[in-house]
Motif scaffolding. Structure first.
Motif, PDB file in Angstrom:
ATOM      1  N   VAL A  76       0.847  -1.193   0.000  1.00 16.28           N
ATOM      2  CA  VAL A  76       0.000   0.000   0.000  1.00 16.28           C
ATOM      3  C   VAL A  76       0.883   1.244   0.000  1.00 16.28           C
ATOM      4  N   ALA A  77       0.684   2.122  -0.975  1.00 14.68           N
ATOM      5  CA  ALA A  77       1.380   3.406  -0.998  1.00 14.68           C
ATOM      6  C   ALA A  77       0.677   4.318   0.001  1.00 14.68           C
ATOM      7  N   LEU A  78       1.173   4.325   1.224  1.00 12.93           N
ATOM      8  CA  LEU A  78       0.489   5.048   2.293  1.00 12.93           C
ATOM      9  C   LEU A  78       0.470   6.550   2.041  1.00 12.93           C
ATOM     10  N   ASP A  79       1.497   7.074   1.402  1.00 13.59           N
ATOM     11  CA  ASP A  79       1.529   8.515   1.118  1.00 13.59           C
ATOM     12  C   ASP A  79       0.394   8.923   0.183  1.00 13.59           C
ATOM     13  N   ARG A  80       0.163   8.131  -0.863  1.00 19.07           N
ATOM     14  CA  ARG A  80      -0.935   8.447  -1.786  1.00 19.07           C
ATOM     15  C   ARG A  80      -2.287   8.284  -1.093  1.00 19.07           C
ATOM     16  N   LEU A  81      -2.381   7.275  -0.235  1.00 18.36           N
ATOM     17  CA  LEU A  81      -3.635   7.055   0.497  1.00 18.36           C
ATOM     18  C   LEU A  81      -3.935   8.248   1.390  1.00 18.36           C
ATOM     19  N   VAL A  82      -2.926   8.750   2.096  1.00 17.85           N
ATOM     20  CA  VAL A  82      -3.125   9.902   2.976  1.00 17.85           C
ATOM     21  C   VAL A  82      -3.553  11.129   2.172  1.00 17.85           C
ATOM     22  N   VAL A  83      -2.898  11.372   1.057  1.00 20.22           N
ATOM     23  CA  VAL A  83      -3.248  12.525   0.217  1.00 20.22           C
ATOM     24  C   VAL A  83      -4.686  12.402  -0.293  1.00 20.22           C
ATOM     25  N   ASP A 102       6.032  12.136   3.157  1.00 17.93           N
ATOM     26  CA  ASP A 102       7.143  11.496   2.460  1.00 17.93           C
ATOM     27  C   ASP A 102       6.644  10.215   1.794  1.00 17.93           C
ATOM     28  N   PRO A 103       7.291   9.777   0.716  1.00 13.61           N
ATOM     29  CA  PRO A 103       6.897   8.509   0.091  1.00 13.61           C
ATOM     30  C   PRO A 103       7.105   7.344   1.065  1.00 13.61           C
ATOM     31  N   VAL A 104       6.026   6.641   1.375  1.00 11.67           N
ATOM     32  CA  VAL A 104       6.095   5.509   2.304  1.00 11.67           C
ATOM     33  C   VAL A 104       5.194   4.396   1.782  1.00 11.67           C
ATOM     34  N   THR A 105       5.744   3.203   1.677  1.00  9.78           N
ATOM     35  CA  THR A 105       4.964   2.023   1.275  1.00  9.78           C
ATOM     36  C   THR A 105       4.955   1.035   2.428  1.00  9.78           C
ATOM     37  N   VAL A 106       3.778   0.489   2.717  1.00 10.22           N
ATOM     38  CA  VAL A 106       3.644  -0.472   3.811  1.00 10.22           C
ATOM     39  C   VAL A 106       2.911  -1.712   3.312  1.00 10.22           C
ATOM     40  N   LYS A 107       2.978  -2.764   4.094  1.00 10.53           N
ATOM     41  CA  LYS A 107       2.186  -3.954   3.841  1.00 10.53           C
ATOM     42  C   LYS A 107       0.937  -3.876   4.710  1.00 10.53           C
ATOM     43  N   GLY A 108      -0.220  -3.949   4.078  1.00  7.54           N
ATOM     44  CA  GLY A 108      -1.429  -3.841   4.876  1.00  7.54           C
ATOM     45  C   GLY A 108      -2.689  -3.935   4.050  1.00  7.54           C
ATOM     46  N   PRO A 111      -8.269  -0.540   2.527  1.00  4.95           N
ATOM     47  CA  PRO A 111      -9.502   0.053   3.063  1.00  4.95           C
ATOM     48  C   PRO A 111      -9.434   0.298   4.568  1.00  4.95           C
ATOM     49  N   ALA A 112      -8.818  -0.629   5.295  1.00  5.03           N
ATOM     50  CA  ALA A 112      -8.706  -0.446   6.746  1.00  5.03           C
ATOM     51  C   ALA A 112      -7.799   0.732   7.074  1.00  5.03           C
ATOM     52  N   LEU A 113      -6.687   0.843   6.373  1.00  6.17           N
ATOM     53  CA  LEU A 113      -5.776   1.958   6.608  1.00  6.17           C
ATOM     54  C   LEU A 113      -6.428   3.293   6.228  1.00  6.17           C
ATOM     55  N   ARG A 114      -7.234   3.275   5.172  1.00  5.17           N
ATOM     56  CA  ARG A 114      -7.960   4.490   4.774  1.00  5.17           C
ATOM     57  C   ARG A 114      -8.921   4.915   5.885  1.00  5.17           C
ATOM     58  N   ARG A 115      -9.566   3.942   6.504  1.00 10.10           N
ATOM     59  CA  ARG A 115     -10.490   4.266   7.607  1.00 10.10           C
ATOM     60  C   ARG A 115      -9.717   4.813   8.801  1.00 10.10           C
ATOM     61  N   PHE A 142       9.072   1.192  10.450  1.00 16.61           N
ATOM     62  CA  PHE A 142       7.673   1.574  10.587  1.00 16.61           C
ATOM     63  C   PHE A 142       7.361   2.831   9.774  1.00 16.61           C
ATOM     64  N   ALA A 143       6.079   3.028   9.515  1.00 16.15           N
ATOM     65  CA  ALA A 143       5.592   4.302   8.987  1.00 16.15           C
ATOM     66  C   ALA A 143       5.051   5.082  10.182  1.00 16.15           C
ATOM     67  N   GLU A 144       5.410   6.352  10.268  1.00 13.86           N
ATOM     68  CA  GLU A 144       4.948   7.187  11.375  1.00 13.86           C
ATOM     69  C   GLU A 144       4.026   8.270  10.836  1.00 13.86           C
ATOM     70  N   LEU A 145       2.777   8.211  11.248  1.00 10.90           N
ATOM     71  CA  LEU A 145       1.772   9.196  10.850  1.00 10.90           C
ATOM     72  C   LEU A 145       1.392  10.012  12.075  1.00 10.90           C
ATOM     73  N   ALA A 146       1.491  11.332  11.957  1.00 10.56           N
ATOM     74  CA  ALA A 146       1.096  12.222  13.043  1.00 10.56           C
ATOM     75  C   ALA A 146      -0.001  13.155  12.549  1.00 10.56           C
TER      76      ALA A 146
END
Length: 203
Positions: A76-83, A102-108, A111-115, A142-146
């Protein structure tokens, strides 16, 4: 302990469902008992609002049930999901929302991460005054989201309790906007299902 927690959760869920159902039944019974003075349009609008609140509660309960199940991780491209979540929120938010991503990719589970991101952002926008800031960066493995807002903050004594299910620090306002006190509980469940954690920084 798990059994006690489950019983408390069922009791809380039943209470959350019973309250709007009781209000709807009372309104309908009053209209039926006094048809000459009833205002069907007002009753329909009120009952519709209650049904919408019930629908949101059921969705939240289903999300909690899904977050307790095992996830099938994908990239999952978490950065694109956050944007994407932020762009969707900007259409309705009166609070400014800024990002430092920042560009961050995670395994996950996307839809759950979007929620998770959506719940944190919604909570910050609700309690913030003028601005909400989301930052995302890679921190070791880890990915750190604040998510930071300029609202009144959370009392240190409540910093852990806000993640409990059906917790409302402002009960009257939460009920008015349809909240059931499940948003942060879902966020924590999703984070933990992905091997992460979530906490409030009260400083």
């Amino acid at each position: 302990k798990a059994s006690d927690r489950q019983r408390r959760f069922v009791a809380d869920a039943a209470h959350e469902l019973r309250t709007p159902l009781t209000r709807m039944r009372t309104e309908l019974e009053v209209d039926l008992a006094h048809p000459g003075s009833a205002d069907p349009v007002a009753t329909e609008a009120s009952v519709l609002a209650e049904v919408e609140g019930l629908q949101r509660l059921v969705v939240d309960l289903l999300d909690l049930a899904r977050s307790d199940a095992a996830i099938a991780p994908q990239s999952v491209a978490l950065d694109r999901l956050v944007v994407d979540v932020v762009e969707a929120a900007r259409h309705d938010a009166t609070t400014a929302i800024e990002t430092m991503v920042d560009p961050v990719t995670v395994k996950g589970d996307a839809p759950a991460l979007r929620r998770l991101v959506g719940n944190l952002l919604e909570n910050a926008v609700r309690h913030g005054s003028d601005c909400v800031v989301l930052t995302l960066r890679a921190e070791h493995e880890f990915a750190e989201l604040a998510v930071t807002d300029d609202g009144p903050g959370i009392p240190p004594a409540e910093a852990e309790r806000v993640f409990e299910r059906f917790t409302r620090l402002d009960p009257a306002r939460a009920r008015d906007d349809g909240g059931a006190g499940l948003g942060l509980a879902i966020a924590r469940a999703v984070a933990e299902a992905h091997g992460g954690s979530i906490a409030v920084d009260v400083e």
